[in-house]
Design an enzyme around this catalytic site. Structure first.
Site, short mmCIF file in Angstrom:
data_model
loop_
_atom_site.label_atom_id
_atom_site.label_comp_id
_atom_site.label_asym_id
_atom_site.label_seq_id
_atom_site.Cartn_x
_atom_site.Cartn_y
_atom_site.Cartn_z
N GLY B 45 22.24 2.51 -13.40
CA GLY B 45 21.74 3.34 -14.49
C GLY B 45 20.39 3.93 -14.12
CG LEU B 47 18.94 8.33 -11.88
CD1 LEU B 47 18.78 9.85 -11.88
CD2 LEU B 47 20.41 7.97 -11.77
CG ASP B 85 22.04 16.63 -6.50
OD1 ASP B 85 21.95 16.82 -5.29
OD2 ASP B 85 22.92 17.11 -7.23
N GLY B 86 19.92 13.02 -8.30
CA GLY B 86 18.79 12.28 -8.87
C GLY B 86 18.45 11.05 -8.04
NE ARG B 287 -4.38 -16.65 0.78
CZ ARG B 287 -4.99 -15.91 1.71
NH1 ARG B 287 -4.31 -15.01 2.39
NH2 ARG B 287 -6.28 -16.06 1.96
CD GLU B 339 4.20 -1.91 -1.67
OE1 GLU B 339 4.65 -0.77 -1.90
OE2 GLU B 339 3.22 -2.12 -0.91
CG PHE B 365 0.17 -3.57 -4.13
CD1 PHE B 365 -0.51 -2.54 -4.77
CD2 PHE B 365 -0.43 -4.16 -3.04
CE1 PHE B 365 -1.75 -2.10 -4.32
CE2 PHE B 365 -1.66 -3.74 -2.57
CZ PHE B 365 -2.32 -2.70 -3.21
CG ASP B 397 -9.28 -5.60 -0.31
OD1 ASP B 397 -10.11 -5.11 0.48
OD2 ASP B 397 -8.22 -6.13 0.07
NE ARG B 448 -8.80 -12.94 0.17
CZ ARG B 448 -9.97 -12.39 0.38
NH1 ARG B 448 -10.74 -12.03 -0.62
NH2 ARG B 448 -10.41 -12.19 1.61
#
Lengths: 598, 598
Positions: B45, B47, B85-86, B287, B339, B365, B397, B448
């Protein structure tokens, strides 16, 4: 690299600023931030966003020139953007680059730092595509710089890139990351982290300095005199432009007056007053009233936008032609089925200014746009996201098209105003505040389905603009507050009327924008929701956890906690718990027993 | 079209199912739903998602064949996907197609319905690119079907498409949307909405039927006998495959036994027991412990994944080689800086099964991945998203890389478990529940920065797996609950110890997974957070509104309500209000005055 340029060319950064890089409150944060460091034109960091926003800047420049200075191209400036391999791997840059090709944006130059290295590895295993051929397929022109140390070649190619050829230009620059370090050059290790004293010494030596050279040897007045001559050249170029502009103003006084009014003015909200909002009880989808608003504001020129291929059903269609190479003054933008690029392009148009750009799609597809929405909020850009089909009442298209978590999740973005008006009157009212807040991005959430126009009085519009207000009040006191947004406000009023028949006195608080209401002064907030009024039910057709902040631990939240289903909108709303009985039951429970903290 | 095929080929749908399309509880919802309608292999559904998930399916088939059936390619089946196309305008398909080319996935065929029409208009103004050239640039082979009514050509080209050539294949099929309608054919109006009785009659007539033909003329036993012969052909092909497979099993009994164990078994959690979790007070980023878990589970083969170019800093790197055309048994996946495609590919791998696929990037992200995360949650796929750098403690960052709203916004996705363990002990504990829940996608949020290993007792692991538990308890009673997740749990314990010195008795509730805790039985929940314990402070380094559900209206929430800044992680955490004094002040206020509902 940008900070070094801003220092060497005299843009205001000092050696101390460079030394303070990445430390708190420095002018040189870890990634460049617009409105924070002079010379930074966009906040960057999330890959691919800059490419797509550069497309938006180029569209804005071209459109402005077409609207106000046809026959002179001095407003249609060239947009230069730098991108790395990662930027070109991200889908958002692909979407925007394809559109830029279709639009023939020959005022856009994208310089690709083709070093073949990303953080994990070289790109051979993940990015073996022929980028040049891909960009040619998009309809771009591709120029090459084979040696990033050949200054003459760089200048010649960049001059050629600025020529107007009918196509956007990709300049592929072959570089070696970390050059001239023998140890790190051409390796992923060059991407971040220091080289260490020894390797820095080796690099200095390879550049003809002593390995222990002091900073004063590397940067001195002679060097700065040379690099800062760039400012003088820039000033001369600016003076040239100013002369051209003045000549144009003299030749085209009417166009120049229009342009100055456009640049200096604000969006005129007066057309909003003429929007027909219907009579109480009229069934009107809020997307429809919003469509009338967009049509009415079109003459202001400040509002410019379009849709990701849903202009009809999101009701943002306006008369005219789409923006294109042949019609750069086009009244609306067709973004194609590219929600993410649409959002990043809107940011580019807003950064260019002075537009209030808008873009539309179904609310559920706001998910595709989140990285760009976040960045717009971080940059304080007045982008307007028109998101229709704002609940499971979408109906037949089923769960992939029915938003459930999007209202709540958009509200988590700092600095984004999430506005969900209850009816036609609230739609026109909130637009007045939106137009008056050019530094705030807004997600405007609108119903697909008809909702009744509600009773209004003289305070309704002010109340909607305050973010929350009493939309209906029992005549016999206040035992209970029903707090709702958008299509659920009419349900809350229906419930309040039924409760009144039971002898329960409720007030209905419409809260079209939680962010605005939160920012209202305390006295006002407490007049709407007195602290003593602890019996509260919040109602919204979406995930409800955040509503406990307003309902309190004595309150209840009538919400949708799982995905929807395909069926008629009314059926799915009922199936997922948004209906009169649910509100009445919650109200009675709250008044009877309170609701324990879970 | 899919439902018609499933009816005509005898997959179980009936004419009644077709007539009930888009109605509640029908087998033919508005968009196809996997696990709902037999023959639907993925919910589609939104795209572009299908293209990218097809890439994941092809990777899974190839990897499985390489791991278990080297020398026989009968497991390396061909994946066929249809796109419009989409789909090809969406960035997620671009990302995945580029990766598919780099990986040489010649078991993938993408059939493009090249009709040049989307909902708003024809594609000339928005999608004028040369799609064929773009796919060739990605390293794909492009085949053509010029006439969608030429069945012989279709068969010949699709047979050619299935050949293994070292490249994925795009089959471009020129079609006319809405054909053979004279009125709607080739127009955007054909995309949705009915044709109306008159035009349906005209279409029937053009096909040689009466304009008022009854359904029984169009569909009868003779027609069904013809179309359902496809099932017999399919059964024969399946029998052929089964013979080949049996022959392989006979020739390669050890490989077959390994394969059967892989297919039938579950992921063995026993390696988790050997993970070193350190001693109380040891500073270990979650992590890092998670990286040890991923390494330890690698031998199970069920866990397969990689990173969007951040395998090092997200600590998911394992020994071995990346999955590639030359090494299809490669131990890990390099997704490139993609991602969104990573997330959709993980869904494809999970749909193919039986892997528990994982992918990693920084938490901020996750925004790029939301459409695919949502779809995985809707489909109930056991994908594991490893999101590290989970707060403003990312530090230098800066705000583009510092998540603020992501923890809260991921929690709004129905069916997604958001798990944020406090220390090494909780990391290994939650993995046991994750492995035991193959139908639940999980977002694993990890720090982190180093966090101290906390004191544990025999109930710690069970508590973490329950989603919430008492991690620290004052010895002198309980006046107050401090509820925290992840890196804020150690801060809460520090605060509780300081409060105890003031004579205030607190308990610290670690709530690594709100979803799990919410699903726990009421007795358990009330043992952790007794309803009578109304003095509560919730602490999390992110947007806090949803925590009022747990803190109650007598409680407070210590949270981060705006974007971060570039600076050291510790400085930014303090600057944004996550520090000992903030917790102590909130605790004292809650005990002294309560906290009014806003």
């Amino acid at each position: 690299m940008l900070y070094l340029q801003l220092y060497f060319t005299g843009y205001g950064l000092t050696l101390e600023d460079l030394a303070a890089s990445r430390s708190l409150k420095s002018k040189t944060p870890g990634h460049p931030e617009v409105h924070h460091t002079v010379g930074v034109e966009m906040s960057t960091g999330p890959l691919g966003q800059g490419v797509a926003s550069a497309v938006g800047m180029a569209m804005a420049a071209r459109h402005e020139a077409a609207l106000f200075a046809a026959g002179s191209d001095h407003l249609d400036h060239t947009v230069w953007a730098l991108a790395g391999d990662g930027c070109l791997q991200e889908g958002v840059s692909s979407e925007a680059s394809s559109l830029a090709g279709s639009l023939g944006l020959d005022n856009l130059v994208l310089i690709w730092d083709d070093n073949g290295i990303t953080i994990d590895a070289d790109t051979s295993g993940t990015f073996s595509e022929d980028v040049r051929a891909r960009y040619r397929a998009y309809g771009w022109r591709v120029l090459e710089i084979d040696d990033a140390t050949d200054l003459a070649a760089i200048e010649a190619v960049l001059r050629a890139a600025a020529e107007r050829t009918g196509q956007p230009t990709l300049v592929a620059v072959k570089t070696v990351i970390g050059a001239p370090s023998a140890k790190f050059g051409g390796t992923p290790a060059a991407h971040s982290g220091g080289f260490g004293k020894e390797e820095v010494g080796a690099v200095l030596e390879s550049l003809g300095y002593s390995p222990t050279a002091e900073l004063s040897e590397l940067v001195n007045d002679e060097i700065l005199a040379h690099t800062r001559a760039a400012s003088e050249r820039g000033a001369a170029l600016h003076a040239d432009w100013q002369r051209e502009h003045s000549a144009w103003e003299a030749e085209q006084p009417e166009a120049a007056a229009r342009w100055n009014a456009f640049r200096d003015g604000a969006t005129d909200p007066s057309p909003l007053e003429a929007i027909a909002t219907g009579s109480p009880g009229d069934p009107v989808a809020t997307r429809k009233t919003n469509g009338a608003v967009i049509k009415a504001l079109q003459e202001s020129l400040r509002l410019w936008g379009g849709s990701a291929d849903l202009s009809g059903s999101t009701n943002v269609a306006v008369d005219g032609k789409p923006f294109s190479a042949g019609d750069p003054g086009g009244e609306f933008i067709r973004f194609g089925i590219r929600e993410h690029a649409m959002a990043a392009i809107l940011s580019g148009i807003a950064l260019h200014g002075p537009w209030r750009p808008f873009g539309s799609t179904y609310l559920v597809f706001s998910d595709y746009m989140r990285p760009s929405i976040r960045l717009a909020a971080l940059m304080g850009l007045g982008v307007i996201y028109v998101f229709t089909h704002d609940s499971v009442a979408v109906g037949e298209d089923g769960p992939t098209h029915q938003p459930v978590e999007q209202i709540a999740s958009l509200r988590t973005v700092p600095g984004l105003d999430v506005v969900r008006p209850a009816d036609a009157v609230e739609v026109t009212a909130v637009w007045q505040r939106i137009l008056a807040s050019p530094q705030r991005p807004v997600a405007l959430l609108l119903s697909r389905q008809d909702v009744p126009v509600l009773e209004s009085d003289g305070d309704t519009a002010d109340g909607a603009r305050a973010g929350g207000f009493v939309r209906w009040q029992s005549g016999v006191g206040t035992d209970l507050a029903l707090i709702a947004t958008g299509s659920e406000v009419s349900l809350a009023i229906e419930a309040a009327q039924a409760l009144e028949a039971e002898g329960i006195a409720a007030r209905v608080v419409s809260m079209p924008c939680v962010e605005w209401f939160s920012e209202a002064d305390r006295d006002y907030r407490e007049s709407v929701l007195p602290p003593s009024l602890t019996a509260r039910v919040a109602i919204e057709a979406g995930r409800g956890d955040a509503w406990y902040r307003w309902a309190g631990s004595s309150g209840e939240v009538v919400s949708i906690e799982e995905f929807g289903e395909s069926g008629s909108g009314a059926e799915v709303m009922r199936l997922r718990g948004i209906h009169l009985d649910a509100v009445l039951d919650a109200a009675r429970r709250v008044l009877r027993t309170g609701h324990p903290v879970p």
